[in-house]
Design a protein around this motif. Sequence first.
Motif, PDB file in Angstrom:
ATOM      1  N   SER A 305       0.845  -1.193   0.000  1.00  0.00           N
ATOM      2  CA  SER A 305       0.000   0.000   0.000  1.00  0.00           C
ATOM      3  C   SER A 305       0.883   1.247   0.000  1.00  0.00           C
ATOM      4  O   SER A 305       1.860   1.319   0.749  1.00  0.00           O
ATOM      5  CB  SER A 305      -0.896  -0.007   1.237  1.00  0.00           C
ATOM      6  OG  SER A 305      -1.449   1.281   1.426  1.00  0.00           O
ATOM      7  N   PRO A 306       0.512   2.263  -0.822  1.00  0.00           N
ATOM      8  CA  PRO A 306       1.338   3.482  -0.894  1.00  0.00           C
ATOM      9  C   PRO A 306       1.385   4.242   0.435  1.00  0.00           C
ATOM     10  O   PRO A 306       2.240   5.104   0.627  1.00  0.00           O
ATOM     11  CB  PRO A 306       0.659   4.312  -1.989  1.00  0.00           C
ATOM     12  CG  PRO A 306      -0.666   3.690  -2.235  1.00  0.00           C
ATOM     13  CD  PRO A 306      -0.604   2.280  -1.761  1.00  0.00           C
ATOM     14  N   ARG A 307       0.491   3.878   1.367  1.00  0.00           N
ATOM     15  CA  ARG A 307       0.511   4.551   2.674  1.00  0.00           C
ATOM     16  C   ARG A 307       1.848   4.341   3.403  1.00  0.00           C
ATOM     17  O   ARG A 307       2.178   5.080   4.317  1.00  0.00           O
ATOM     18  CB  ARG A 307      -0.625   4.037   3.554  1.00  0.00           C
ATOM     19  CG  ARG A 307      -0.397   2.556   3.913  1.00  0.00           C
ATOM     20  CD  ARG A 307      -1.134   2.094   5.154  1.00  0.00           C
ATOM     21  NE  ARG A 307      -2.565   2.126   4.939  1.00  0.00           N
ATOM     22  CZ  ARG A 307      -3.445   2.060   5.929  1.00  0.00           C
ATOM     23  NH1 ARG A 307      -3.040   1.988   7.174  1.00  0.00           N
ATOM     24  NH2 ARG A 307      -4.732   2.044   5.665  1.00  0.00           N
ATOM     25  N   TYR A 308       2.579   3.284   3.020  1.00  0.00           N
ATOM     26  CA  TYR A 308       3.845   2.986   3.698  1.00  0.00           C
ATOM     27  C   TYR A 308       5.056   3.540   2.949  1.00  0.00           C
ATOM     28  O   TYR A 308       6.174   3.110   3.205  1.00  0.00           O
ATOM     29  CB  TYR A 308       4.013   1.473   3.876  1.00  0.00           C
ATOM     30  CG  TYR A 308       2.912   0.836   4.693  1.00  0.00           C
ATOM     31  CD1 TYR A 308       2.833   1.039   6.073  1.00  0.00           C
ATOM     32  CD2 TYR A 308       1.964   0.033   4.085  1.00  0.00           C
ATOM     33  CE1 TYR A 308       1.822   0.460   6.822  1.00  0.00           C
ATOM     34  CE2 TYR A 308       0.945  -0.543   4.826  1.00  0.00           C
ATOM     35  CZ  TYR A 308       0.868  -0.331   6.190  1.00  0.00           C
ATOM     36  OH  TYR A 308      -0.128  -0.903   6.919  1.00  0.00           O
ATOM     37  N   GLU A 309       4.826   4.438   2.027  1.00  0.00           N
ATOM     38  CA  GLU A 309       5.956   4.978   1.278  1.00  0.00           C
ATOM     39  C   GLU A 309       7.043   5.455   2.245  1.00  0.00           C
ATOM     40  O   GLU A 309       6.749   6.127   3.235  1.00  0.00           O
ATOM     41  CB  GLU A 309       5.505   6.137   0.380  1.00  0.00           C
ATOM     42  CG  GLU A 309       6.531   6.401  -0.680  1.00  0.00           C
ATOM     43  CD  GLU A 309       6.062   7.379  -1.744  1.00  0.00           C
ATOM     44  OE1 GLU A 309       4.863   7.693  -1.800  1.00  0.00           O
ATOM     45  OE2 GLU A 309       6.937   7.815  -2.504  1.00  0.00           O
ATOM     46  N   GLY A 310       8.263   5.056   1.969  1.00  0.00           N
ATOM     47  CA  GLY A 310       9.357   5.376   2.879  1.00  0.00           C
ATOM     48  C   GLY A 310       9.568   4.299   3.937  1.00  0.00           C
ATOM     49  O   GLY A 310      10.559   4.306   4.655  1.00  0.00           O
ATOM     50  N   ARG A 311       8.602   3.343   4.057  1.00  0.00           N
ATOM     51  CA  ARG A 311       8.702   2.275   5.068  1.00  0.00           C
ATOM     52  C   ARG A 311       8.642   0.887   4.422  1.00  0.00           C
ATOM     53  O   ARG A 311       8.377  -0.108   5.102  1.00  0.00           O
ATOM     54  CB  ARG A 311       7.558   2.399   6.079  1.00  0.00           C
ATOM     55  CG  ARG A 311       7.528   3.699   6.858  1.00  0.00           C
ATOM     56  CD  ARG A 311       6.334   3.735   7.808  1.00  0.00           C
ATOM     57  NE  ARG A 311       6.421   2.724   8.863  1.00  0.00           N
ATOM     58  CZ  ARG A 311       5.391   2.377   9.645  1.00  0.00           C
ATOM     59  NH1 ARG A 311       4.205   2.941   9.475  1.00  0.00           N
ATOM     60  NH2 ARG A 311       5.546   1.456  10.575  1.00  0.00           N
ATOM     61  N   TYR A 312       8.830   0.838   3.100  1.00  0.00           N
ATOM     62  CA  TYR A 312       8.670  -0.448   2.410  1.00  0.00           C
ATOM     63  C   TYR A 312       9.628  -1.514   2.952  1.00  0.00           C
ATOM     64  O   TYR A 312       9.307  -2.695   2.978  1.00  0.00           O
ATOM     65  CB  TYR A 312       8.844  -0.283   0.901  1.00  0.00           C
ATOM     66  CG  TYR A 312       7.730   0.517   0.247  1.00  0.00           C
ATOM     67  CD1 TYR A 312       6.410   0.385   0.659  1.00  0.00           C
ATOM     68  CD2 TYR A 312       8.008   1.410  -0.788  1.00  0.00           C
ATOM     69  CE1 TYR A 312       5.393   1.133   0.071  1.00  0.00           C
ATOM     70  CE2 TYR A 312       6.987   2.159  -1.400  1.00  0.00           C
ATOM     71  CZ  TYR A 312       5.687   2.015  -0.955  1.00  0.00           C
ATOM     72  OH  TYR A 312       4.686   2.745  -1.540  1.00  0.00           O
ATOM     73  N   GLY A 313      10.803  -1.053   3.391  1.00  0.00           N
ATOM     74  CA  GLY A 313      11.775  -1.984   3.970  1.00  0.00           C
ATOM     75  C   GLY A 313      11.213  -2.710   5.189  1.00  0.00           C
ATOM     76  O   GLY A 313      11.527  -3.878   5.439  1.00  0.00           O
ATOM     77  N   GLU A 314      10.341  -2.030   5.946  1.00  0.00           N
ATOM     78  CA  GLU A 314       9.732  -2.656   7.128  1.00  0.00           C
ATOM     79  C   GLU A 314       8.793  -3.793   6.726  1.00  0.00           C
ATOM     80  O   GLU A 314       8.688  -4.803   7.422  1.00  0.00           O
ATOM     81  CB  GLU A 314       8.924  -1.622   7.924  1.00  0.00           C
ATOM     82  CG  GLU A 314       9.773  -0.607   8.670  1.00  0.00           C
ATOM     83  CD  GLU A 314       8.893   0.413   9.391  1.00  0.00           C
ATOM     84  OE1 GLU A 314       7.967   0.017  10.120  1.00  0.00           O
ATOM     85  OE2 GLU A 314       9.134   1.616   9.192  1.00  0.00           O
ATOM     86  N   ILE A 315       8.094  -3.595   5.615  1.00  0.00           N
ATOM     87  CA  ILE A 315       7.177  -4.644   5.143  1.00  0.00           C
ATOM     88  C   ILE A 315       7.977  -5.905   4.807  1.00  0.00           C
ATOM     89  O   ILE A 315       7.646  -7.016   5.239  1.00  0.00           O
ATOM     90  CB  ILE A 315       6.386  -4.179   3.892  1.00  0.00           C
ATOM     91  CG1 ILE A 315       5.514  -2.974   4.228  1.00  0.00           C
ATOM     92  CG2 ILE A 315       5.541  -5.323   3.339  1.00  0.00           C
ATOM     93  CD1 ILE A 315       4.666  -2.476   3.073  1.00  0.00           C
ATOM     94  N   ILE A 316       9.047  -5.694   4.047  1.00  0.00           N
ATOM     95  CA  ILE A 316       9.864  -6.847   3.633  1.00  0.00           C
ATOM     96  C   ILE A 316      10.471  -7.516   4.868  1.00  0.00           C
ATOM     97  O   ILE A 316      10.426  -8.744   5.007  1.00  0.00           O
ATOM     98  CB  ILE A 316      10.967  -6.388   2.652  1.00  0.00           C
ATOM     99  CG1 ILE A 316      10.318  -5.855   1.367  1.00  0.00           C
ATOM    100  CG2 ILE A 316      11.931  -7.536   2.337  1.00  0.00           C
ATOM    101  CD1 ILE A 316      11.263  -5.139   0.424  1.00  0.00           C
ATOM    102  N   ALA A 317      10.985  -6.710   5.792  1.00  0.00           N
ATOM    103  CA  ALA A 317      11.629  -7.265   6.993  1.00  0.00           C
ATOM    104  C   ALA A 317      10.623  -8.055   7.836  1.00  0.00           C
ATOM    105  O   ALA A 317      10.927  -9.148   8.329  1.00  0.00           O
ATOM    106  CB  ALA A 317      12.247  -6.137   7.808  1.00  0.00           C
ATOM    107  N   GLU A 318       9.408  -7.508   7.974  1.00  0.00           N
ATOM    108  CA  GLU A 318       8.396  -8.198   8.787  1.00  0.00           C
ATOM    109  C   GLU A 318       8.022  -9.543   8.167  1.00  0.00           C
ATOM    110  O   GLU A 318       7.929 -10.568   8.855  1.00  0.00           O
ATOM    111  CB  GLU A 318       7.152  -7.315   8.906  1.00  0.00           C
ATOM    112  CG  GLU A 318       6.052  -7.935   9.751  1.00  0.00           C
ATOM    113  CD  GLU A 318       4.842  -7.012   9.866  1.00  0.00           C
ATOM    114  OE1 GLU A 318       4.961  -5.935  10.479  1.00  0.00           O
ATOM    115  OE2 GLU A 318       3.769  -7.388   9.340  1.00  0.00           O
ATOM    116  N   ALA A 319       7.835  -9.543   6.843  1.00  0.00           N
ATOM    117  CA  ALA A 319       7.470 -10.787   6.155  1.00  0.00           C
ATOM    118  C   ALA A 319       8.592 -11.822   6.268  1.00  0.00           C
ATOM    119  O   ALA A 319       8.349 -12.998   6.568  1.00  0.00           O
ATOM    120  CB  ALA A 319       7.149 -10.499   4.686  1.00  0.00           C
ATOM    121  N   GLN A 320       9.820 -11.371   6.045  1.00  0.00           N
ATOM    122  CA  GLN A 320      10.945 -12.320   6.053  1.00  0.00           C
ATOM    123  C   GLN A 320      11.213 -12.856   7.466  1.00  0.00           C
ATOM    124  O   GLN A 320      11.599 -14.009   7.636  1.00  0.00           O
ATOM    125  CB  GLN A 320      12.211 -11.675   5.465  1.00  0.00           C
ATOM    126  CG  GLN A 320      12.092 -11.298   3.987  1.00  0.00           C
ATOM    127  CD  GLN A 320      11.827 -12.482   3.050  1.00  0.00           C
ATOM    128  OE1 GLN A 320      12.103 -13.624   3.377  1.00  0.00           O
ATOM    129  NE2 GLN A 320      11.253 -12.198   1.883  1.00  0.00           N
TER     130      GLN A 320
END
Length: 341
Positions: A305-320
Amino acid sequence: MKSTFRPRLLNGHTGDPALLLSLRWQGRALLVDLGRIDRTPAPLLLPIEAVFVSHTHMDHFMGFDQLLRLLLARDATLRLYGPTGLADCVEGKLKGYTWNLTDEYAFTIDVTDIDEREMTEWRFAARRRFERELLRPPRPFTGVVLADGVFTVEAAPLDHRIVSMAYAVTERTHLNVRADALAASGLPPGRWLNTLKDAVRSGALDDTPIDVGAGDRRPLATLRDELLVVTPGQKIAYVVDTLFSPANVARVTRLARGADVFFCEAPFLEEDLEQATRRYHLTAAQAGALARAAAVRRLQVFHFSPRYEGRYGEIIAEAQAEFAGRDVRYGELERGRASLP
Ligand SMILES: [Zn+2]
Ligand SMILES: [Zn+2]
């Protein structure tokens, strides 16, 4: 041996879903989902012969017009697969244009509507002004939507308040004859080698007799172990826009089991679980939990979601982290008994 498929997300992690699967050395390609594709160079898109659509929310289907524009003057058939209602959407899109000059065109679109129990095929031919015709009456849906000489495509309907179809594309097992071993065996090369390969691919029993010529029959397992190099084909699984419910978890883990690459949506962070659930989407941690439950080799999350722009790394880290079991928020997920929050 290298895998036949070369997968790439045409719009990266954050843009509309469109996963291109180019088949190396073959000049063929498949597409999973049809979000915008107008920034993709035509040479990458022209080999597309089949598109597997998860559902027809706009971000997954607005590339249809662009693909049609590109292929219209070609002597080709484009095959589309998706949940029941896809043919209605294709028909609606085609009715948005005027087709009085396409009588000479050979281009055809074949659409397969898939529901829980059956598949129905429709045809839209340019030379018939894209009028809808029934191509093939309904036939049972057993999980496999397309079986090709090179790959098989399976589908599983998931709950996104509408059906969102998940897909798995599996390359057939590579079987190569070891020339040195064949020469050493003293057996003559011949059509029996194809019989052997077909028997191995179809999962025939180890003691199945294979006729190697002159009435000589040998057990399949002996010939396979001596003469063949067996390399399992690559499997790619794709899941987008779905709720983390026990039924969906069971279907995803079954479909994606052992995939080499698992493309999974992760639009939300776990901190926004409530919103993800309300919108029938997954969180990054849930994507990781599905990947772990399905024992995939690699997880690639996307559709952020574009709401996390600037935080995309957190999404990947959480999933991994969830996938690797480093930060487990979801327990063992098995056979529909998901441990839901
Ligand atoms: Zn959707
Ligand atoms: Zn979506």
